[in-house]
Design an enzyme around this catalytic site. Structure first.
Site, PDB file in Angstrom:
ATOM      1  N   CYS A 173       0.794  -1.230   0.000  1.00  0.00           N
ATOM      2  CA  CYS A 173       0.000   0.000   0.000  1.00  0.00           C
ATOM      3  C   CYS A 173       0.827   1.281   0.000  1.00  0.00           C
ATOM      4  O   CYS A 173       0.751   2.094  -0.922  1.00  0.00           O
ATOM      5  CB  CYS A 173      -0.944   0.008   1.202  1.00  0.00           C
ATOM      6  SG  CYS A 173      -2.263  -1.212   1.129  1.00  0.00           S
ATOM      7  N   HIS A 228      -1.293   6.125   2.703  1.00  0.00           N
ATOM      8  CA  HIS A 228      -1.503   4.921   3.484  1.00  0.00           C
ATOM      9  C   HIS A 228      -1.877   5.217   4.933  1.00  0.00           C
ATOM     10  O   HIS A 228      -1.356   6.144   5.554  1.00  0.00           O
ATOM     11  CB  HIS A 228      -0.241   4.060   3.495  1.00  0.00           C
ATOM     12  CG  HIS A 228      -0.366   2.865   4.380  1.00  0.00           C
ATOM     13  ND1 HIS A 228      -1.183   1.801   4.070  1.00  0.00           N
ATOM     14  CD2 HIS A 228       0.181   2.575   5.590  1.00  0.00           C
ATOM     15  CE1 HIS A 228      -1.114   0.899   5.031  1.00  0.00           C
ATOM     16  NE2 HIS A 228      -0.295   1.346   5.968  1.00  0.00           N
TER      17      HIS A 228
END
Length: 547
Positions: A173, A228
């Site tokens: 991510c 993130h």
């Protein structure tokens, strides 16, 4: 066309028939007045016109233009114009000058009217709606999956260009998202984990994609997960967000955060809840969950800012685990219709040990449990898709399609048992390949697919290309704008695979060693150039999944 008498000491007594330039005006247009003055037939002040070559935007060369001004004429026009004017002045009779003046005017009008059209285009700033979906792979109807119900993703694909071979920079991510939002590769950003804040460590002065729009007087906002932060633990917070990127941030939190203790978790000892195979068929309704609140807040921002330029990031959470969505979405997928992916016999025999990090294969789970996990993942896709549909409906209702670029992107792929793997963090096709749909107004290829190899890094230069912005740093990607008109255009893919090098380095393996394996009916390997990482491509990925 307007008719007016040319005035001078020796008027020819005829009417000059000249079309007004750049729209209707009272009396001759500024360009007409300029021509009259240059040829000696009239002064620029006659007829109420006060214009000069230096002050008229049509003839200004160099320097900044005000919003809505026409572009300066081409260098050819600025060179040949004075020559033609001198030739007109050499004509012996003023009635001849009138005739030649009309021809000269038509020449100038032909050269400057396209510039006027360009000025109108330049003055209209395009909006951007960037939709990021967490852990979304290519198991979607528009990508050939006949089980998954993703009618709204498919609906967006019909309005834009679907990229069939788009790849992330890093199958995790934070590295993937930071790379996309800065336009730089992971080996430049040095973000290779889920904890490091790029702004506080490696790149304090970088100008991110939303930050660039903010600097150029767009309204810039984020709803949900763009940079993130941990899911589910940090839902409702900003996590590793970048405050310099946004004017406004919204962190929704829904019912799913309160039902995490009710999940079925197949591997609680191996992984935390955010990286486990865990789900819950909730009795709640759609609007109670986090993604529905992402959609609602995104729609509110669209309504409030529809009349001025905006960049809005809409970050959906599902299908990231834990898969907690309303039960009706599980009911879309009877378990008997779900099957495991088919791979070659002894699939792992020729895979280097560093590549398959899930050990034993499928965490040692039986086939039925794996099929239940796949079902939960599909249910989460369909729930997210339903919330996406609300946003698309708002774009319809607000009539924003004609001046808004809409991009849907998955931050990386997600394994569902291929090669005995689950989740991401591998260099296999299923982990590195991402869905990417770009719907930009007026592109010739809208509604079609593009098979050229592209990368997430291409999004930053594509958006800035459409909006006429120039990033302070040189983006590593390339604008996809040519492919949006000509999807079969010859395209150099050599730069689109270098994500593998950074991924492999972070895993402690050589790129070629991690990626390479023997060709089979399921996969092939392809080297794009000497000494480059090998990009694993699926020969016929769709045939390996149930229809």
């Amino acid at each position: 066309m307007k008719q007016f008498h040319t005035k001078g000491r020796k008027n020819c007594g005829k009417l000059c028939v000249l079309p007004p330039l750049l729209g209707e005006r009272a009396g001759p247009s500024p360009a007409v007045a300029i021509l009259l003055k240059m040829t000696g037939l009239a002064s620029a002040r006659e007829g109420g016109v006060r214009a000069s070559v230096s002050s008229n935007p049509v003839f200004r060369v160099g320097g900044a233009r005000a919003a809505g001004e026409a572009r300066p004429p081409s260098s050819f026009l600025t060179t040949i114009g004075p020559v033609l004017v001198r030739l007109v002045k050499l004509l012996p009779m003023r009635n001849h000058r009138c005739a030649v003046l009309s021809v000269l005017y038509l020449f100038l009008a032909t050269a400057t009217l396209p510039a006027a059209d360009t000025a109108k285009t330049d003055a209209r700033k395009l909006n951007v709606l960037f939709i990021a979906v967490d852990d979304l792979n290519n198991h979607l109807g528009c990508y050939g999956n006949r089980i998954v119900k993703s009618q709204n993703v498919d609906r967006l694909a019909r309005r834009g260009v679907r990229f069939d071979r788009a790849y992330c920079q890093f199958p995790l991510c934070s590295p993937s998202r930071v790379s996309l939002l800065t336009g730089l590769r992971p080996d430049t950003t040095r973000i290779l984990d889920l904890q490091t804040d790029f702004r506080k460590t490696t790149m304090p002065d970088v100008v991110t994609m939303p930050q660039l729009f903010r600097q150029n007087h767009y309204f810039v906002a984020r709803v949900g997960k763009l940079y993130h932060y941990g899911v589910p633990g940090q839902i409702g917070t900003s996590g590793l967000d970048d405050p310099l990127s946004w004017d406004q941030v919204i962190n929704p939190r829904g019912r799913d955060r309160d039902e995490e203790d009710k999940v079925t978790n197949l591997n609680p000892k191996n992984r935390g809840l955010g990286a486990s195979l865990a789900w819950y068929e909730s009795p709640g309704n759609d609007d109670e969950f986090t993604d529905a609140r992402v959609a609602a807040e995104t729609i509110r921002l669209l309504e409030e800012h529809k009349d001025k330029p905006f960049f809005i990031g809409c970050g959906f959470y599902r299908p990231h685990v834990p898969w907690i969505v309303p039960k009706k979405y599980f009911d879309l997928y009877p378990l008997e219709n779900i099957s495991m992916p088919k791979g070659p016999p002894n699939d792992r025999d020729d895979i280097p040990p560093a590549a398959p990090w899930v050990k034993p294969p499928n965490y040692g789970l039986n086939e039925e449990d794996c099929r239940r996990a796949i079902r939960a993942y599909y249910a989460s896709i369909s729930y997210m898709d339903a919330q996406l549909g609300k946003v698309l409906d708002a774009l319809d209702r607000l009539k924003l399609w004609d001046n808004t670029i809409v991009i849907l992107w998955g931050d990386h792929g997600w394994h569902l048992g291929e090669h005995g793997l689950w989740q991401k963090m591998s260099l296999f096709e299923e982990s590195a390949r991402v869905p990417l749909i770009v719907a930009a107004p007026g592109q010739k290829a809208n509604g079609k697919g593009c098979e050229r190899v592209v990368e997430s890094l291409d999004i930053y230069p594509t958006i800035t290309d459409f909006c006429g912005l120039v990033p302070p740093q040189n983006p590593a990607g390339a604008s996809l704008r040519p492919l949006l008109d000509h999807p079969r255009l010859r395209w150099d893919p050599t730069k689109a695979v270098s994500w593998a090098a950074a991924c492999a380095r972070s895993a402690g393996a050589t790129p070629n060693g991690t990626m390479a394996r023997k060709a089979s009916s399921f996969t092939t390997t392809r080297r794009t150039r000497a000494n480059s990482p090998i990009l694993r491509t699926t020969r016929n990925m769709r045939s390996s999944w149930p229809r």
